[in-house]
Design an enzyme around this catalytic site. Structure first.
Site, PDB file in Angstrom:
ATOM      1  CG  ASP A   1      -1.928   1.021   1.297  1.00 50.45           C
ATOM      2  OD1 ASP A   1      -2.821   0.989   0.436  1.00 50.45           O
ATOM      3  OD2 ASP A   1      -1.880   1.894   2.194  1.00 50.45           O
TER       4      ASP A   1
ATOM      5  CD  GLU B   1      -2.090   2.569  -3.644  1.00 48.43           C
ATOM      6  OE1 GLU B   1      -3.126   3.136  -3.989  1.00 48.43           O
ATOM      7  OE2 GLU B   1      -1.722   2.508  -2.453  1.00 48.43           O
TER       8      GLU B   1
HETATM    9  C1  GLC Z   1      -4.139   3.193  -0.623  1.00 48.47           C
HETATM   10  C2  GLC Z   1      -5.358   2.312  -0.619  1.00 48.47           C
HETATM   11  C3  GLC Z   1      -6.531   3.136  -0.178  1.00 48.47           C
HETATM   12  C4  GLC Z   1      -6.251   3.632   1.222  1.00 48.47           C
HETATM   13  C5  GLC Z   1      -4.946   4.406   1.280  1.00 48.47           C
HETATM   14  C6  GLC Z   1      -4.494   4.639   2.679  1.00 48.47           C
HETATM   15  O1  GLC Z   1      -4.213   4.193  -1.572  1.00 48.47           O
HETATM   16  O2  GLC Z   1      -5.539   1.738  -1.889  1.00 48.47           O
HETATM   17  O3  GLC Z   1      -7.718   2.411  -0.221  1.00 48.47           O
HETATM   18  O4  GLC Z   1      -7.296   4.451   1.648  1.00 48.47           O
HETATM   19  O5  GLC Z   1      -3.905   3.695   0.648  1.00 48.47           O
HETATM   20  O6  GLC Z   1      -4.061   3.443   3.269  1.00 48.47           O
END
Ligand code: GLC
Length: 546
Positions: A204, A274
């Site tokens: 994440d 991500e």
């Molecule tokens: C990422 C996740 C999202 C979350 C954020 C904070 O972007 O995909 O859903 O709210 O991180 O953890």
């Protein structure tokens, strides 16, 4: 060239994201659970994907629906127990499905015992596990950093007289990855799950974990009409130079890769990050200079590009021109943070998008429900759950519409939850789309021309066609509004032609191509031979030719 001498699941396969709250509820409390995933693994086998990535199911106060973790090595009772998770891993592996977990390293919940200790006093041994700073002399926050979810990224802690950093909600304090103890504890978390047979992690907001050690102010940035961050309000007014993506992040990922690779003797483990960075070269740095960091940074370039043939091709070509030979591309068109494919582009266009995603060179990630063309659900203001719109006041940012219950059947509540099916309370945590009477798995499995059967057929073609899995990518010139490319491996060739417009288009195909149509998005042209070297594409149609 990547080493193709062995079967590599994360490179050759297709990943399917499950948002566990919304997949299948077996207890009747209106929230999906791990048992619901176990009971539907055969759906993934029938569809033809190779791995499932499960969004967080760990103990959490649910301020950000599980992205605020209060224990990284257990299961929230809403979803089951550790034993349920162990059964899930085993049941998936029995079906040759790989299991990818969501790893949330940037922040924990403020209810995590580490943070409770950290905030208990300035001299607590865990104080520096989080990012604490003194106020400016006037009492204001240490710098101008903003929270993605709205407001300052700093929260004042009156008891200990310092601010702590939270890049997201104030209930999600940022961990301090510069502290060796944090790194060691988080690496132990990875080992905990790797030892239980997990095949990899989606990391994440991976690049957020390292910030400027001097905590410099972010500079202002000019507004642009095409700004990706535009709906993010104040957050979009800064150039986020210092609050994330510090170059020291690469050292952490090298160490994380070494850890993952240490499990290779018992099956290849995988790391995807991500990373919302849209400068392709900067983004590609996360593969590592020597291919020694992430297996790939997730690529959101297609989503950002928008739905025109030209913009999509530009995005693909830029990636292909930038990454090095050993780096493997990947493409994302949907996830739990974005409007659904069929809502963003249209229901007919969703099939063209599926053809694109499953035939480009690179690993595709599918989002649950896209295989049946699920649409966003309009959420009444009094049912909004997502903290982002609630805290920032920007309602367009609401992510609930794409997180609604999976539509399994045409029955009450779409067969998501036994309680809803019986017409009793409680309702599912988010409303079910009224179109579930026809947009559902059961109905579409029985309809040979459905989008489900299109995905299913295309996934099988992909699996059986090495040129589609591993072949090179070569775009060829084509009329405006279309995108045409070849995938080539040794003597095998496939041509993909996509029409992004609502007008028919004629595509000239290379004369040395056999010209046999393998599949059209409309499922009615397989076997057709393309006479005269010209393929007639209907409006919003895509075809795969051999
Ligand atoms: C990422 C996740 C999202 C979350 C954020 C904070 O972007 O995909 O859903 O709210 O991180 O953890």
């Amino acid at each position: 060239m990547p080493d193709f001498s062995y079967n590599c699941w994360w490179r050759d396969g297709v990943i399917y994201q499950v948002y566990p709250r919304s997949f299948k509820d077996t207890t009747g409390n209106g929230v999906g659970d791990l048992q619901g995933i176990i009971e539907n693994l055969d759906h993934l086998v029938d569809l033809g994907v190779d791995a499932l990535w499960i969004s967080p199911f760990f103990p959490s106060p649910m301020a950000d629906f599980g992205y605020d973790v209060s224990d990284y090595t257990d299961v929230h009772p809403l979803f089951g127990t550790l034993e349920t998770m162990e059964r899930l891993i085993e049941a998936a592996h029995d079906r040759r499905l790989r299991v990818v977990l969501d790893f949330v390293p940037n922040h924990s919940s403020d209810q995590h015992p580490w943070f409770i200790e950290s905030r208990s006093s300035r001299d607590n041994p865990k104080r520096d596990w989080y990012v604490w700073c003194d106020a400016k002399p006037d009492g204001s926050a240490p710098n101008n950093w903003l929270s993605v979810f709205g407001g300052s990224a700093w929260e004042w802690d009156a008891a200990t007289g310092q601010y702590y950093l939270h890049s997201f909600l104030n209930e999600q304090p940022d961990l301090n990855w510069r502290h060796e103890g944090v790194k060691a504890a988080m690496f132990d978390v990875l080992r905990f799950w790797l030892d239980r047979g997990v095949d990899g992690f989606r990391i994440d907001v991976a690049h957020y974990i390292m910030k400027d050690p001097e905590f410099r102010d972010n500079p202002a940035r000019p507004e642009s009409p095409e700004d990706f961050f535009k709906p993010m309000g104040e957050y979009a007014t800064q150039d986020h130079l210092y609050d994330k993506g510090h170059p020291d992040v690469h050292g952490v990922f090298q160490e994380m890769r070494t850890l993952a690779d240490s499990y290779n003797a018992i099956g290849e483990r995988f790391l995807a990050g991500e990373i919302h960075i849209f400068d392709v070269a900067e983004w590609a740095a996360y593969y590592g200079r020597a291919g020694d960091e992430l297996h790939f940074p997730l690529n959101f370039g297609l989503i950002k590009a928008g739905w025109t043939a030209e913009a999509i091709r530009r995005s693909v070509d830029a990636l292909e021109a930038t990454i090095r030979e050993g780096d493997w591309p990947n493409y994302v068109l949907g996830n739990h943070d974005e409007p659904r494919l069929a809502t963003r582009y249209g229901e007919v266009q969703a099939r063209v998008a599926a053809m694109l995603l499953l035939t480009l060179r690179g690993t595709p990630t599918l989002y649950y429900g896209d295989e049946i063309g699920m649409l966003d659900v309009a959420i009444p203001p009094d049912r909004i759950q997502d903290p982002w719109p609630l805290r920032s006041g920007i309602l367009e940012i609401n992510r609930d519409p794409c997180r609604t219950p999976m539509q399994w059947t045409g029955g009450p509540g779409a067969g998501f939850s036994p309680a809803a099916a019986e017409g009793s309370v409680p309702e599912p945590w988010l409303p079910v789309h009224p179109n579930h009477t026809h947009v559902n798995v059961e109905h579409q499995q029985a309809d040979p021309g459905s989008i489900y059967n299109f995905y299913r057929r295309l996934l099988r073609l992909r699996r059986d066609t090495p040129a589609l899995v591993r072949g090179s990518y070569r775009p060829i010139e084509s009329p405006a509004g279309t995108f045409v490319y070849l995938r080539e491996l040794d003597d095998a060739r496939r041509l993909v032609a996509l029409n992004f417009t609502d007008e028919p288009k004629l595509i000239r195909i290379p004369t040395d191509l056999a010209g046999r149509l393998e599949i059209s998005t409309e499922m009615d042209r397989a076997g057709e031979s393309v006479a005269g070297g010209v393929l007639a594409l209907r409006r919003h149609e895509a075809c795969l030719l051999s």
